[in-house]
Scaffold this motif. Structure first.
Motif, PDB file in Angstrom:
ATOM      1  N   VAL A 118      25.549  44.376  32.010  1.00  0.00           N
ATOM      2  CA  VAL A 118      26.212  45.735  31.785  1.00  0.00           C
ATOM      3  C   VAL A 118      27.343  45.564  30.683  1.00  0.00           C
ATOM      4  O   VAL A 118      28.165  44.630  30.376  1.00  0.00           O
ATOM      5  CB  VAL A 118      27.092  46.143  32.995  1.00  0.00           C
ATOM      6  N   ASN A 119      27.271  46.515  29.645  1.00  0.00           N
ATOM      7  CA  ASN A 119      28.025  46.385  28.552  1.00  0.00           C
ATOM      8  C   ASN A 119      28.810  47.874  28.376  1.00  0.00           C
ATOM      9  O   ASN A 119      28.271  48.858  28.204  1.00  0.00           O
ATOM     10  CB  ASN A 119      27.123  46.398  27.266  1.00  0.00           C
ATOM     11  N   VAL A 120      29.994  47.660  28.400  1.00  0.00           N
ATOM     12  CA  VAL A 120      30.769  48.762  28.230  1.00  0.00           C
ATOM     13  C   VAL A 120      31.844  48.811  26.974  1.00  0.00           C
ATOM     14  O   VAL A 120      32.949  47.927  27.212  1.00  0.00           O
ATOM     15  CB  VAL A 120      31.727  49.181  29.313  1.00  0.00           C
ATOM     16  N   PRO A 121      31.334  49.037  25.879  1.00  0.00           N
ATOM     17  CA  PRO A 121      32.139  48.669  24.664  1.00  0.00           C
ATOM     18  C   PRO A 121      33.074  49.730  24.459  1.00  0.00           C
ATOM     19  O   PRO A 121      33.253  50.667  24.991  1.00  0.00           O
ATOM     20  CB  PRO A 121      31.152  48.916  23.345  1.00  0.00           C
ATOM     21  N   GLY A 122      34.066  49.016  23.560  1.00  0.00           N
ATOM     22  CA  GLY A 122      35.015  50.473  23.241  1.00  0.00           C
ATOM     23  C   GLY A 122      34.564  51.466  22.233  1.00  0.00           C
ATOM     24  O   GLY A 122      33.680  50.963  21.418  1.00  0.00           O
ATOM     25  N   TRP A 123      35.367  52.345  22.130  1.00  0.00           N
ATOM     26  CA  TRP A 123      34.894  53.502  21.148  1.00  0.00           C
ATOM     27  C   TRP A 123      36.451  54.204  20.802  1.00  0.00           C
ATOM     28  O   TRP A 123      37.204  53.901  21.327  1.00  0.00           O
ATOM     29  CB  TRP A 123      33.988  54.428  21.812  1.00  0.00           C
ATOM     30  N   PRO A 124      36.204  54.902  19.797  1.00  0.00           N
ATOM     31  CA  PRO A 124      37.585  55.630  19.345  1.00  0.00           C
ATOM     32  C   PRO A 124      38.040  56.534  20.190  1.00  0.00           C
ATOM     33  O   PRO A 124      37.620  57.177  21.279  1.00  0.00           O
ATOM     34  CB  PRO A 124      36.950  56.697  18.277  1.00  0.00           C
ATOM     35  N   GLY A 125      39.285  56.119  20.383  1.00  0.00           N
ATOM     36  CA  GLY A 125      40.064  56.680  21.654  1.00  0.00           C
ATOM     37  C   GLY A 125      40.204  55.809  22.861  1.00  0.00           C
ATOM     38  O   GLY A 125      40.869  56.074  23.915  1.00  0.00           O
ATOM     39  N   CYS A 126      39.314  54.826  23.056  1.00  0.00           N
ATOM     40  CA  CYS A 126      39.248  53.849  24.117  1.00  0.00           C
ATOM     41  C   CYS A 126      39.020  52.445  23.555  1.00  0.00           C
ATOM     42  O   CYS A 126      37.825  51.967  23.323  1.00  0.00           O
ATOM     43  CB  CYS A 126      38.457  54.198  24.947  1.00  0.00           C
ATOM     44  N   PRO A 127      39.820  51.794  22.945  1.00  0.00           N
ATOM     45  CA  PRO A 127      39.693  50.510  22.138  1.00  0.00           C
ATOM     46  C   PRO A 127      39.488  49.429  22.882  1.00  0.00           C
ATOM     47  O   PRO A 127      39.562  48.331  22.321  1.00  0.00           O
ATOM     48  CB  PRO A 127      40.928  50.382  21.083  1.00  0.00           C
ATOM     49  N   ARG A 128      39.209  49.490  24.033  1.00  0.00           N
ATOM     50  CA  ARG A 128      38.963  48.515  25.227  1.00  0.00           C
ATOM     51  C   ARG A 128      37.488  48.262  25.697  1.00  0.00           C
ATOM     52  O   ARG A 128      36.893  49.299  26.008  1.00  0.00           O
ATOM     53  CB  ARG A 128      39.855  48.454  26.099  1.00  0.00           C
ATOM     54  N   GLY A 129      37.035  47.262  25.984  1.00  0.00           N
ATOM     55  CA  GLY A 129      35.611  47.135  26.412  1.00  0.00           C
ATOM     56  C   GLY A 129      35.293  45.686  27.201  1.00  0.00           C
ATOM     57  O   GLY A 129      36.254  44.967  27.075  1.00  0.00           O
ATOM     58  N   ALA A 130      34.059  45.638  27.777  1.00  0.00           N
ATOM     59  CA  ALA A 130      33.729  44.426  28.427  1.00  0.00           C
ATOM     60  C   ALA A 130      32.261  44.427  28.663  1.00  0.00           C
ATOM     61  O   ALA A 130      31.660  45.443  28.420  1.00  0.00           O
ATOM     62  CB  ALA A 130      34.450  44.485  29.925  1.00  0.00           C
ATOM     63  N   VAL A 131      31.896  43.282  28.752  1.00  0.00           N
ATOM     64  CA  VAL A 131      30.280  43.096  28.755  1.00  0.00           C
ATOM     65  C   VAL A 131      30.261  41.831  30.028  1.00  0.00           C
ATOM     66  O   VAL A 131      31.138  40.911  30.205  1.00  0.00           O
ATOM     67  CB  VAL A 131      29.566  42.595  27.710  1.00  0.00           C
ATOM     68  N   TYR A 132      29.214  42.358  30.813  1.00  0.00           N
ATOM     69  CA  TYR A 132      28.970  41.266  32.060  1.00  0.00           C
ATOM     70  C   TYR A 132      27.421  41.025  31.950  1.00  0.00           C
ATOM     71  O   TYR A 132      26.677  41.952  32.099  1.00  0.00           O
ATOM     72  CB  TYR A 132      29.299  42.054  33.331  1.00  0.00           C
ATOM     73  N   VAL A 133      27.317  39.582  31.943  1.00  0.00           N
ATOM     74  CA  VAL A 133      25.832  39.009  31.537  1.00  0.00           C
ATOM     75  C   VAL A 133      25.264  37.713  32.088  1.00  0.00           C
ATOM     76  O   VAL A 133      26.517  37.007  32.637  1.00  0.00           O
ATOM     77  CB  VAL A 133      25.341  39.096  30.257  1.00  0.00           C
ATOM     78  N   PRO A 134      24.290  37.753  32.758  1.00  0.00           N
ATOM     79  CA  PRO A 134      23.885  36.513  33.470  1.00  0.00           C
ATOM     80  C   PRO A 134      23.359  35.225  32.504  1.00  0.00           C
ATOM     81  O   PRO A 134      23.084  35.548  31.476  1.00  0.00           O
ATOM     82  CB  PRO A 134      22.601  36.831  34.126  1.00  0.00           C
ATOM     83  N   VAL A 135      23.912  34.216  32.991  1.00  0.00           N
ATOM     84  CA  VAL A 135      23.521  32.936  32.089  1.00  0.00           C
ATOM     85  C   VAL A 135      22.742  31.877  33.130  1.00  0.00           C
ATOM     86  O   VAL A 135      22.356  32.485  34.007  1.00  0.00           O
ATOM     87  CB  VAL A 135      24.602  32.202  31.583  1.00  0.00           C
ATOM     88  N   GLU A 136      22.789  30.618  32.719  1.00  0.00           N
ATOM     89  CA  GLU A 136      22.201  29.583  33.753  1.00  0.00           C
ATOM     90  C   GLU A 136      22.715  29.412  34.934  1.00  0.00           C
ATOM     91  O   GLU A 136      24.048  29.681  35.399  1.00  0.00           O
ATOM     92  CB  GLU A 136      21.718  28.488  32.722  1.00  0.00           C
ATOM     93  N   ASP A 137      22.154  28.801  35.834  1.00  0.00           N
ATOM     94  CA  ASP A 137      22.630  28.416  37.177  1.00  0.00           C
ATOM     95  C   ASP A 137      23.193  29.297  37.954  1.00  0.00           C
ATOM     96  O   ASP A 137      24.022  29.142  38.782  1.00  0.00           O
ATOM     97  CB  ASP A 137      23.593  27.213  37.006  1.00  0.00           C
ATOM     98  N   GLY A 138      22.748  30.695  37.945  1.00  0.00           N
ATOM     99  CA  GLY A 138      23.298  31.628  38.904  1.00  0.00           C
ATOM    100  C   GLY A 138      24.666  32.106  38.523  1.00  0.00           C
ATOM    101  O   GLY A 138      25.241  32.814  39.267  1.00  0.00           O
ATOM    102  N   THR A 139      25.215  31.765  37.299  1.00  0.00           N
ATOM    103  CA  THR A 139      26.560  32.230  36.896  1.00  0.00           C
ATOM    104  C   THR A 139      26.447  33.388  36.032  1.00  0.00           C
ATOM    105  O   THR A 139      25.502  33.505  35.324  1.00  0.00           O
ATOM    106  CB  THR A 139      27.295  31.035  36.326  1.00  0.00           C
ATOM    107  N   TRP A 140      27.604  34.108  35.780  1.00  0.00           N
ATOM    108  CA  TRP A 140      27.628  35.075  34.995  1.00  0.00           C
ATOM    109  C   TRP A 140      28.993  35.082  34.123  1.00  0.00           C
ATOM    110  O   TRP A 140      29.715  34.351  34.502  1.00  0.00           O
ATOM    111  CB  TRP A 140      28.113  36.478  35.806  1.00  0.00           C
TER     112      TRP A 140
END
Length: 500
Positions: free
Chosen positions: A241-263
């Motif tokens: 899931v990617n929620v990037p920042g945009w004009p008027g909301c300059p904050r964002g976050a991304v949540y992605v899977p990696v190895e060994d069942g971690t994110w």
């Protein structure tokens, strides 16, 4: 102390930096020289572990499709080795969905541009192992000098003839009171792949030539990352899931899977909106981005690591590609050449593409010869210079003013706003009521397994941007306007992966 690292008539190359770019540069040189020496400041860890010399290693890393193709051409079978080590291959927008200012991106099966999601220690470990295995079967001898730093170049303003090195105190080298002795590694070619901390401009001064012109663009972006482990299906959605920042909301976050069942959860913001690195501050920050979905996942995960911050995100390009900017016998690759804001995820791919350009130039020109370097005037040097220039132009658009898009990002933002205005106009017009059609069941099942995690609506309706960070009186997720979770996957026939 002068030391000749090559026998009489032997062609020897030195690579400064034993990270990803350096090991790929060494791979490109195999078969074209008699010996390659890689100079690395750190000692490599045992297994897939973090090391101090890669400060960005704790954060999100992705290998883009172009970089993966270049890596596979340099080291066939590396993609499979990544998968065996636990790497996840994501195909946006099927496996990575983005929340735009108008709502959630539609999901569909599109497999032309996959990207690799895995932690940096796995990437470095797999590549290093495959390079050493490939070198063992090559006529070129490969030597890696660990805990050794390059302190300067030898030669003059017109040609580089070697590298001055010394063992690092406290890095596995000499630890006595006296400074470690310097020695010289003579070389027909020196490749600087030492990364964003490259000292090539200072070394130029010592050689009596001006430093290359440097261009810097800093949008003031900083980010923080934490590794998490889901406690159940609710913390592991069937896509990143990617929620990037945009004009008027300059904050964002991304949540992605990696190895060994971690994110990995990475939060980012521009100046004045930098994410904190304490536990509670980091969690609270995720409640102030443009959508509450990621913050809602935090109650379903356990932390695996502390929160790590990173602020050295300026884009820096040193114009080594210009004619005459590089002395003979010297090539600069990777971040030492052009440093990208890591938030765009292009640095590793560009390093692989640069190494591939070096390999192809050597293959097409008959190996080492005068004019090879990016600043050379011979035909081969011009070819490599053009390829490096092409890679440098493929950098992402960056903003010179925080919160103000520019270049392609500005065009995209204007397109989004134009679409939003058109949608508002359509909603304001009186419309003829049409018979309501039956709503089909869109709870599609992904090809690789059933969907799980928080409930996904069949289609997320576009919503007007309401950044929580800019609202008065908002305290945590209770005050957020829920725009809907990411949409479910709509299964369609995937396009061919070879239609780029």
């Amino acid at each position: 102390m002068e030391e000749t690292a090559e026998a009489a008539g032997e062609r020897h190359a030195v690579v400064i930096g034993g990270g990803l770019a350096g090991m790929l540069a060494a791979t490109a040189l195999l078969g074209h020289v008699d010996a390659v020496t890689v100079v690395e400041r750190d000692r490599y860890p045992t297994g897939h572990a973090f090391r101090k010399g890669v400060p960005q290693a704790r954060h999100l890393h992705v290998f883009l499709s172009g970089g993966l193709r270049a890596l596979e051409e340099l080291l066939p079978g590396t993609g499979r080795a990544f998968t065996d080590a636990g790497a996840r291959t994501l195909y946006p927008p099927r496996d990575l969905v983005t929340r735009t200012v108008l709502g959630w991106q539609h999901r569909f099966d599109e497999r032309r541009h996959g990207c690799l999601s895995v932690t940096r220690p796995v990437i470095d470990g797999v590549v290093r192992d495959r390079v050493l295995r490939t070198a063992a079967g090559s006529a070129t001898r490969l030597e890696v000098l660990e805990a050794t730093e390059a302190v300067g170049l030898t030669g003059d303003a017109g040609r580089v003839t070697g590298v001055r090195v010394r063992a690092r105190k406290g890095g596995g080298g000499r630890t006595g009171g006296a400074a470690p002795a310097e020695r010289t590694l003579h070389a027909a070619l020196v490749v600087d792949a030492s990364g964003r901390t490259s000292k090539a401009p200072q070394w130029y001064t010592e050689l009596g030539r001006p430093a290359p012109r440097q261009e810097t663009v800093d949008a003031g972006i900083a980010y923080a990352t934490r590794m998490l482990r889901p406690t159940g299906p609710a913390g592991a959605p069937d896509m990143g899931v990617n929620v990037p920042g945009w004009p008027g909301c300059p904050r964002g976050a991304v949540y992605v899977p990696v190895e060994d069942g971690t994110w990995l959860l990475t939060a980012a913001g521009v100046r004045g909106h930098h994410p904190p690195t304490d536990d509670q501050g980091f969690a609270d920050f995720t409640a102030t981005i443009g959508d509450p979905y990621i913050h809602g996942l935090l109650s379903h995960v356990d932390p695996v690591s502390p929160v790590y911050g990173f602020r050295d995100t300026a884009n820096r390009r040193r114009h080594f590609e210009r004619p005459g900017a590089v002395p003979e016998g010297f090539v600069v690759l990777g971040d030492a050449n052009c440093t990208f804001n890591p938030v765009y995820g292009q640095g590793m791919s560009v390093a692989a593409l640069g190494a591939l350009a070096l390999r192809r130039t050597l293959d097409s020109g008959g190996g080492l010869r005068p004019g090879l370097s990016a600043g050379g005037t011979a035909r081969g040097g011009a070819r490599l210079r053009r390829r490096l220039e092409h890679r440098g132009r493929r950098r992402p658009a960056v903003c010179r003013r925080p919160g103000r898009p520019c270049g392609p990002r500005r065009a995209a933002d204007l397109l989004v706003r134009t679409a939003a205005r058109a949608a508002r106009r359509r909603r304001s017009r009186p419309r003829r009521r049409l018979p309501r059609r039956p709503v089909p069941d869109r709870a599609a099942v992904p090809p690789d397994g059933p969907a799980h995690g928080p409930a996904h609506p069949a289609a997320a309706a576009p919503a007007r941007s309401q950044c929580p960070a800019d609202r008065r009186g908002t305290a945590g997720p209770g005050g957020l306007t829920v725009s809907g979770a990411p949409p479910v996957l709509r299964v369609t026939a995937p396009r061919s992966a070879g239609t780029d």
